[in-house]
Design a protein around this motif. Structure first.
Motif, short mmCIF file in Angstrom:
data_model
loop_
_atom_site.label_atom_id
_atom_site.label_comp_id
_atom_site.label_asym_id
_atom_site.label_seq_id
_atom_site.Cartn_x
_atom_site.Cartn_y
_atom_site.Cartn_z
N TYR A 80 0.78 -1.24 0.00
CA TYR A 80 0.00 0.00 0.00
C TYR A 80 0.82 1.29 0.00
CZ TYR A 80 -3.84 -3.12 1.25
OH TYR A 80 -4.76 -4.11 1.24
N CYS A 81 2.06 1.25 0.42
CA CYS A 81 2.76 2.51 0.70
C CYS A 81 3.89 2.82 -0.28
CB CYS A 81 3.34 2.49 2.11
SG CYS A 81 2.21 1.75 3.33
N VAL A 82 4.39 1.77 -0.97
CA VAL A 82 5.61 1.98 -1.75
C VAL A 82 5.40 2.92 -2.95
CG1 VAL A 82 6.69 -0.19 -1.11
CG2 VAL A 82 5.21 -0.11 -3.11
N GLN A 83 4.17 3.01 -3.43
CA GLN A 83 3.99 3.88 -4.61
C GLN A 83 4.38 5.31 -4.29
OE1 GLN A 83 -0.15 4.75 -5.40
NE2 GLN A 83 -0.79 3.18 -3.98
N CYS A 84 4.23 5.74 -3.05
CA CYS A 84 4.59 7.12 -2.71
C CYS A 84 5.84 7.21 -1.82
CB CYS A 84 3.44 7.80 -2.00
SG CYS A 84 1.96 7.94 -3.02
N HIS A 85 6.16 6.13 -1.07
CA HIS A 85 7.31 6.23 -0.16
C HIS A 85 8.47 5.35 -0.63
CE1 HIS A 85 5.28 8.66 2.91
NE2 HIS A 85 4.20 7.93 2.66
N LEU A 86 8.28 4.62 -1.70
CA LEU A 86 9.24 3.69 -2.30
C LEU A 86 9.56 2.49 -1.39
CD1 LEU A 86 11.70 5.70 -4.51
CD2 LEU A 86 9.37 4.98 -4.94
N TRP A 142 10.96 14.52 10.64
CA TRP A 142 9.55 14.16 10.54
C TRP A 142 8.68 15.41 10.49
CZ3 TRP A 142 7.94 9.09 10.04
CH2 TRP A 142 8.97 8.16 10.14
N VAL A 143 7.70 15.39 9.57
CA VAL A 143 6.78 16.52 9.45
C VAL A 143 5.74 16.45 10.57
CG1 VAL A 143 5.09 17.64 7.95
CG2 VAL A 143 7.08 16.50 6.95
N HIS A 144 5.30 15.21 10.87
CA HIS A 144 4.19 15.05 11.82
C HIS A 144 4.64 14.38 13.12
CE1 HIS A 144 1.22 16.41 8.88
NE2 HIS A 144 1.96 15.77 7.99
N GLY A 145 5.93 14.32 13.35
CA GLY A 145 6.41 13.75 14.62
C GLY A 145 6.90 12.34 14.44
N ALA A 169 -4.85 17.18 2.62
CA ALA A 169 -4.42 18.34 1.84
C ALA A 169 -3.09 18.09 1.12
CB ALA A 169 -4.29 19.55 2.76
N LYS A 170 -2.26 17.17 1.66
CA LYS A 170 -0.94 16.94 1.07
C LYS A 170 -0.87 15.65 0.24
CE LYS A 170 1.32 20.45 2.89
NZ LYS A 170 2.31 20.26 3.92
N GLY A 171 -1.99 14.92 0.21
CA GLY A 171 -2.00 13.72 -0.62
C GLY A 171 -1.63 12.44 0.09
N MET A 172 -1.58 12.46 1.43
CA MET A 172 -1.34 11.21 2.18
C MET A 172 -2.71 10.65 2.56
SD MET A 172 0.37 8.93 4.05
CE MET A 172 0.11 7.97 5.55
N PRO A 173 -3.05 9.46 2.02
CA PRO A 173 -4.38 8.92 2.29
C PRO A 173 -4.55 8.53 3.77
CG PRO A 173 -3.29 7.76 0.46
CD PRO A 173 -2.26 8.60 1.14
C1 HEC Z 1 -0.65 8.54 -2.59
C2 HEC Z 1 0.65 8.67 -1.98
C3 HEC Z 1 0.86 8.11 -0.63
C4 HEC Z 1 0.63 6.82 -0.19
C5 HEC Z 1 0.05 5.66 -0.97
C6 HEC Z 1 1.09 6.76 1.17
N1 HEC Z 1 1.57 7.97 1.56
FE1 HEC Z 1 2.35 8.44 3.36
N2 HEC Z 1 2.58 10.34 2.79
C7 HEC Z 1 2.30 10.86 1.54
C8 HEC Z 1 2.56 12.28 1.52
C9 HEC Z 1 2.39 13.20 0.32
C10 HEC Z 1 2.98 12.62 2.81
C11 HEC Z 1 3.41 14.00 3.31
C12 HEC Z 1 2.31 14.61 4.14
C13 HEC Z 1 2.68 15.99 4.65
O1 HEC Z 1 3.68 16.55 4.18
O2 HEC Z 1 1.95 16.50 5.50
C14 HEC Z 1 2.99 11.38 3.58
C15 HEC Z 1 3.38 11.29 4.90
C16 HEC Z 1 3.49 10.13 5.60
C17 HEC Z 1 3.98 10.04 6.95
C18 HEC Z 1 4.44 11.19 7.82
C19 HEC Z 1 5.89 11.48 7.51
C20 HEC Z 1 6.43 12.63 8.34
O3 HEC Z 1 7.50 13.13 7.94
O4 HEC Z 1 5.83 13.00 9.34
C21 HEC Z 1 3.96 8.73 7.30
C22 HEC Z 1 4.40 8.13 8.62
C23 HEC Z 1 3.43 7.99 6.18
N3 HEC Z 1 3.16 8.87 5.15
C24 HEC Z 1 3.24 6.64 6.14
C25 HEC Z 1 2.58 5.98 5.12
C26 HEC Z 1 2.20 4.59 5.17
C27 HEC Z 1 2.50 3.65 6.32
C28 HEC Z 1 1.56 4.32 4.01
C29 HEC Z 1 0.93 3.01 3.60
C30 HEC Z 1 -0.03 2.43 4.49
C31 HEC Z 1 1.56 5.53 3.22
N4 HEC Z 1 2.19 6.52 3.93
C32 HEC Z 1 1.01 5.63 1.96
C33 HEC Z 1 1.84 10.13 0.46
C34 HEC Z 1 1.45 8.82 0.49
#
Ligand code: HEC
Length: 203
Positions: A115-121, A137-140, A156-160
């Protein structure tokens, strides 16, 4: 054999005595006795046992090795400890416990890959989403903060938001996995947010 004389050590009393080998070192000689049967059978028995042991535990792998039994018992004890701690609610401590439990971390990694690699690799080094392996960390960086941001997302930033889709147990597992890659500093997306000051060892 050529290195001993077949001469009984003494025959005066009518008994056949031990043979003594011909060689001598510093005045010490050695007997050339037949080894007792109990000793020989212990030797043969242990050779047979080791072969069976090897086949059962290492070739066919139908037995559970002591260290595997130990690992399973440790895990059961950790699960019980976690269940007790989680009874009073999730905390940074319960997440730290989960991060020490290999099956949870493996489950979390599988969820991360799906679920997560598409955006976090794959290794968490970030692309659309931030690098999760650095110390910023942006959110702690506290486990509870990660749990919150993964559960609720940052629309707002695209993190689901993942809580509804994955359910609490899988979100917890993925947080446990993230704790194991946090601070591994995989080169990737440049740091965003604040440096982590949370010390998991502090009470
Ligand atoms: C569609 C793209 C996308 C997917 C899929 C995604 N993320 Fe994210 N994620 C983001 C973005 C964009 C941010 C930055 C949010 C911000 O800047 O406020 C983020 C932020 C985060 C953060 C906070 C990082 C910080 O620096 O505080 C965490 C933790 C995180 N994601 C975990 C996950 C996990 C775990 C999953 C899978 C279950 C996931 N993400 C799936 C796009 C995604």
């Amino acid at each position: 054999m050529s290195d001993h004389k077949d001469i009984p050590a003494a025959t005066d009393d009518g008994y056949v005595h031990d043979f003594i080998k011909e060689h001598e070192f510093d005045g010490i000689q050695e007997f050339d006795n037949k080894l007792p049967n109990w000793w020989l059978w212990t030797l043969y028995g242990s050779i047979v046992f080791s072969l069976l042991y090897w086949i059962v535990f290492h070739t066919l792998e139908i037995g559970t090795l002591p260290r595997e039994r130990h690992a399973a018992e440790m895990l059961a004890a950790q699960e019980a400890q976690l269940a007790r701690a989680a009874a009073s609610g999730l905390s940074n401590e319960t997440f730290a416990m989960m991060a020490g439990m290999a099956p949870r971390v493996a489950e979390g990694r599988a969820i991360f890959v799906q679920y997560c690699v598409q955006c976090h690799l794959d290794d968490g080094r970030g692309s659309v989403g931030p690098n999760l392996t650095d110390r910023f960390w942006v959110h702690g960086c506290e486990p509870m903060a990660m749990y919150k941001v993964v559960s609720d997302g940052v629309a707002a930033k695209g993190m689901p938001a993942w809580l509804n889709q994955l359910g609490p147990s899988r979100v917890q597992a993925v947080v446990a996995y993230m704790l194991t890659i946090q601070g591994t500093d995989v080169p990737g997306k440049p740091a965003e947010g604040e440096p982590c000051t949370f010390d998991p060892a502090a009470p």
